[in-house]
Design an enzyme around this catalytic site. Structure first.
Site, PDB file in Angstrom:
ATOM      1  N   TYR B 130       0.849  -1.201   0.000  1.00  0.00           N
ATOM      2  CA  TYR B 130       0.000   0.000   0.000  1.00  0.00           C
ATOM      3  C   TYR B 130       0.877   1.240   0.000  1.00  0.00           C
ATOM      4  O   TYR B 130       1.904   1.291   0.698  1.00  0.00           O
ATOM      5  CB  TYR B 130      -0.886   0.002   1.251  1.00  0.00           C
ATOM      6  CG  TYR B 130      -1.667   1.292   1.439  1.00  0.00           C
ATOM      7  CD1 TYR B 130      -2.965   1.415   0.955  1.00  0.00           C
ATOM      8  CD2 TYR B 130      -1.096   2.391   2.092  1.00  0.00           C
ATOM      9  CE1 TYR B 130      -3.677   2.585   1.116  1.00  0.00           C
ATOM     10  CE2 TYR B 130      -1.806   3.575   2.252  1.00  0.00           C
ATOM     11  CZ  TYR B 130      -3.095   3.668   1.762  1.00  0.00           C
ATOM     12  OH  TYR B 130      -3.794   4.831   1.915  1.00  0.00           O
ATOM     13  N   GLU B 218      -3.612   7.413  -3.975  1.00  0.00           N
ATOM     14  CA  GLU B 218      -3.607   6.161  -3.232  1.00  0.00           C
ATOM     15  C   GLU B 218      -3.384   5.016  -4.207  1.00  0.00           C
ATOM     16  O   GLU B 218      -4.137   4.876  -5.173  1.00  0.00           O
ATOM     17  CB  GLU B 218      -4.933   5.985  -2.497  1.00  0.00           C
ATOM     18  CG  GLU B 218      -4.941   4.765  -1.598  1.00  0.00           C
ATOM     19  CD  GLU B 218      -6.188   4.703  -0.731  1.00  0.00           C
ATOM     20  OE1 GLU B 218      -6.077   4.654   0.491  1.00  0.00           O
ATOM     21  OE2 GLU B 218      -7.300   4.718  -1.313  1.00  0.00           O
TER      22      GLU B 218
END
Lengths: 308, 408
Positions: B130, B218
């Site tokens: 991530y 993101e």
């Protein structure tokens, strides 16, 4: 007494467009000591202000004013010529961060930035720049700072204020007026009212204001008006628990705001489940702050906090 | 402003940030035609068919029309059946997904119509990580957040295992420094070729964030492929509204079909409007006061139909537009106007209300609370208008009056 500004404060204005001119006129009518303006291409000229005195402002003046405000090329030149210690910024958003940094470099004690819509990246840079200068920034995207009957810097209507005992600090504009109006109505008045602005990156925060009000002998209590988004209210609550010796009342706007939506202000958004009104109210109540259940009860909440 | 995944990947690719090959399509024929070149270029028979909507949770979401069908589908048919099998299956999926309504945790129960698909090459994934870049309000700086827990919701990771989130501040003057990118890459457990690629990826992404004025980037998941390459398997970007003026290429990516029509119309008048589900329409000046007005309606037992801030310098046009937008919502049974006039004078607002009502008509109760500059003049204009307007003494009084009027 008061914080940040008083009757001796000398103020220059950066940004002499329609908005800057209008509010400079209102400030002069109120009795604020406006001493100069900065405009890179109009240096050497003057800007004429004349009209009827705003008698809700500084007492003991005549019924009209007539002022030729000198215009300077740079903030440094304006400061050197006038001895100003405060600048108010009405410069349009693309150039406002630069105006703030110019004011900081000129060594002003206080910079009040009214401009709404400054790119966050620009404010991140300006805030970093302020880190190695001594200036204090209030705003941006705020109504300004007022010490009733002494000095009005910004866009708030002067006449709703009255000199008194309460410090006001708020992230919202019209909601500040609402609080100020109620404090005037219940007879408490204000020492100084500070709008810290609704943007995610700003200069002065709640804690800075609470600290100043805590140290100001004239301020007997503080009302703080927060809103959803970020954690500034929670941080203020922690500071209040540890340091605040005066009663604090508060109101948090946005109990009914949906998550993930920007509620007008760039900073007013619940993201990732963080920044809800409920969290903020809980934190403040635990710190002993009297929370107004509705915005109509802010004056009453302040009275209640004072009686505790 | 939000953009689609395929647009975010376009912006990343243009800045040398590795993304899988893919093609945005809007028809079944385009979807099928996209397959062969992708499979050929990637040398991988697997492709993914991904719904393009402005909401997260697509993979775990489902179509209202086909409850068994998710928003992101990986097509494995080509492994045994070859190219034709892949094309057939992609065509089948596209036929069902396009024009259907995808419901995810972020769309709400009404879901969002899928108008676009992204057909993307398959990747032999080794690890899922991530990576994001977001403004940290406490430090007033952008920060890079990285975690080994890719593919899961980062809010859950932050809540349950905060130690698994690595952070680095981006210096506004210097950018993200090399050693910071290395520390993050080491923290993600990258080694060998993946380490080098990871450092390069993190640096490039942090530069893109600053250059593009993003609110949020993101990458979830950021994947390490079996060959050691590091790629953005998903990509979400949103942009800060105040800075859009300096990014025309990003402005061009705005997809109005993904946004609420009334909110777009309102923004054209400088009005900030958000539709809610209640029955009491609100018109207020100032964002904080507008939120507080919604709160007080709820407090007295009503439900606000909207957030509406007419702005600080509103004139007749804004007031008229606001009235039109509010009354168009069929759920609205009454309107509460709450104005604290500062710069905005109460008589201007009052005249705006009278003119707007004359223009658009008024078939429902209207409560007006005026306070501030020229308040007496304002009240006089309303009184003399002959219109059926209820006047309120303060906000709470106004909220109660409009609630009673709508319940009568």
């Amino acid at each position: 007494m008061s914080v940040l500004v008083n009757k001796d404060t000398k103020v220059i204005v950066q940004g002499m467009g329609k908005t800057g001119r209008f509010h400079t006129d209102r400030a002069i009518a109120y009795g604020t000591q406006m001493v100069g303006a900065v405009h890179p291409s109009r240096a050497g000229q003057t800007e004429l202000f004349e009209g009827e005195t705003d008698h809700s402002g500084v007492p003991g003046r005549g019924d009209s004013y007539n002022l030729e405000l000198p215009i300077f090329r740079t903030v440094k030149e304006a400061v050197a010529a006038t001895g100003a210690t405060v600048s108010v910024v009405y410069v349009p958003p693309p150039f406002a961060a630069d105006a703030i940094m110019e004011a900081a470099d000129a060594g002003l004690e206080l910079i009040v930035c009214i401009t709404e819509g400054i790119p966050v990246t620009d404010m991140v840079k300006a805030k970093s720049y302020l880190g190695y200068h001594s200036s204090r920034l209030v705003g941006p995207n705020c109504p300004g700072v007022i010490t009733p009957r002494e000095c009005k810097i910004g866009i708030m209507p002067g006449y709703i204020h009255e000199a008194g005992r309460i410090g006001v600090v708020s992230r919202s504009g019209t909601l500040t007026y609402e609080a100020v109006h109620q404090l005037t109505q219940v007879g408490l008045g204000q020492t100084t009212a500070i709008g810290i602005g609704g943007d995610p990156v700003n200069g002065t925060d709640f804690i800075d204001c609470l600290r100043m009000f805590n140290e100001d002998p004239a301020t007997e209590g503080v009302i703080m008006i927060g809103e959803i988004g970020g954690t500034a209210e929670e941080e203020a609550a922690a500071w209040i628990s540890g340091h605040m010796t005066k009663p604090v009342a508060g109101f948090i706007a946005g109990s009914t705001a949906p998550a993930g939506k920007r509620m007008g202000h760039a900073g007013a958004i619940i993201s990732g489940g963080k920044g809800t009104a409920a969290d903020k109210i809980t934190a403040l109540e635990e710190a002993g702050v009297t929370i107004a259940p509705t915005p109509t009860d802010m004056g009453a909440a302040m009275l209640e906090a004072m009686d505790r | 402003m939000k953009i689609h995944e395929f647009q975010a990947k376009e912006l990343m690719a243009a800045r040398g940030i590795p993304v899988p090959h893919g093609e945005m399509v809007t028809t079944v024929a385009e979807a099928m035609a996209a397959v062969a070149p992708l499979v050929e270029a990637a040398g991988n028979p697997v492709v993914a068919v991904k719904s393009q909507i402005h909401a997260g949770g697509r993979g775990k979401g489902h179509f209202a029309e086909y409850p068994e069908l998710g928003g992101v589908n990986v097509v494995l048919d080509g492994i045994e059946g070859g190219l034709e099998a892949t094309k057939r299956r992609v065509g089948e999926l596209a036929g069902r997904m396009l024009g259907s309504t995808l419901v995810t945790v972020q769309t709400g129960p009404e879901g969002k119509k899928v108008n676009r698909l992204y057909i993307e090459q398959g990747i032999d994934i080794d690890r899922e990580l991530y990576l994001s870049i977001v403004l940290d309000r406490s430090s007033s700086k952008n920060i890079v957040m990285a975690s080994t827990e890719g593919g899961t919701e980062i809010e859950v990771v932050a809540e349950e295992t905060p130690e698994k989130i690595l952070k680095a501040e981006i210096d506004p003057g210097l950018g993200l420094l090399d050693f910071q990118a290395r520390e993050l890459a080491f923290g993600l457990g990258l080694e060998g070729a993946a380490l080098k690629n990871g450092v390069r990826f993190i640096k490039a992404l942090s530069e893109a964030a600053v250059e593009l004025d993003t609110d949020l980037i993101e990458i979830n998941p950021l994947v390490v492929a079996k060959d050691g390459s590091v790629l953005a398997l998903d990509g979400k970007m949103s942009f800060e509204a105040n800075a859009l003026y300096r990014h025309p290429e990003v402005q061009d990516m705005r997809d109005l079909s993904e946004e609420n029509a009334a909110e777009i119309e309102a923004s054209g008048y400088g009005i900030s409007f958000i539709k809610l589900d209640g029955t009491i329409g609100c018109m207020v000046n100032g964002a904080g006061l507008a939120m507080a007005t919604m709160d007080i309606i709820k407090y007295v037992g009503g439900e606000p139909a909207n957030f509406l801030d007419v702005g600080g310098g509103a004139e007749k046009d804004q007031v008229t537009a606001a009235f039109k937008i509010i009354t168009r919502d069929p759920n609205v049974k009454g309107i509460f106007v709450n104005i604290f006039g500062g710069i905005m004078k109460c008589d201007t607002i009052a005249q705006g209300i009278v003119d707007a009502v004359a223009e658009v008509g008024l078939a429902m109760p209207l409560v007006v609370r005026l306070e501030g500059t020229n308040v007496d003049l304002g009240k006089q204009i309303l009184d003399e208008s002959g219109l059926n307007i209820l006047s309120a003494a303060d906000m709470k009084d106004g909220a109660q009056k409009i609630l009673e009027a709508t319940q009568a």
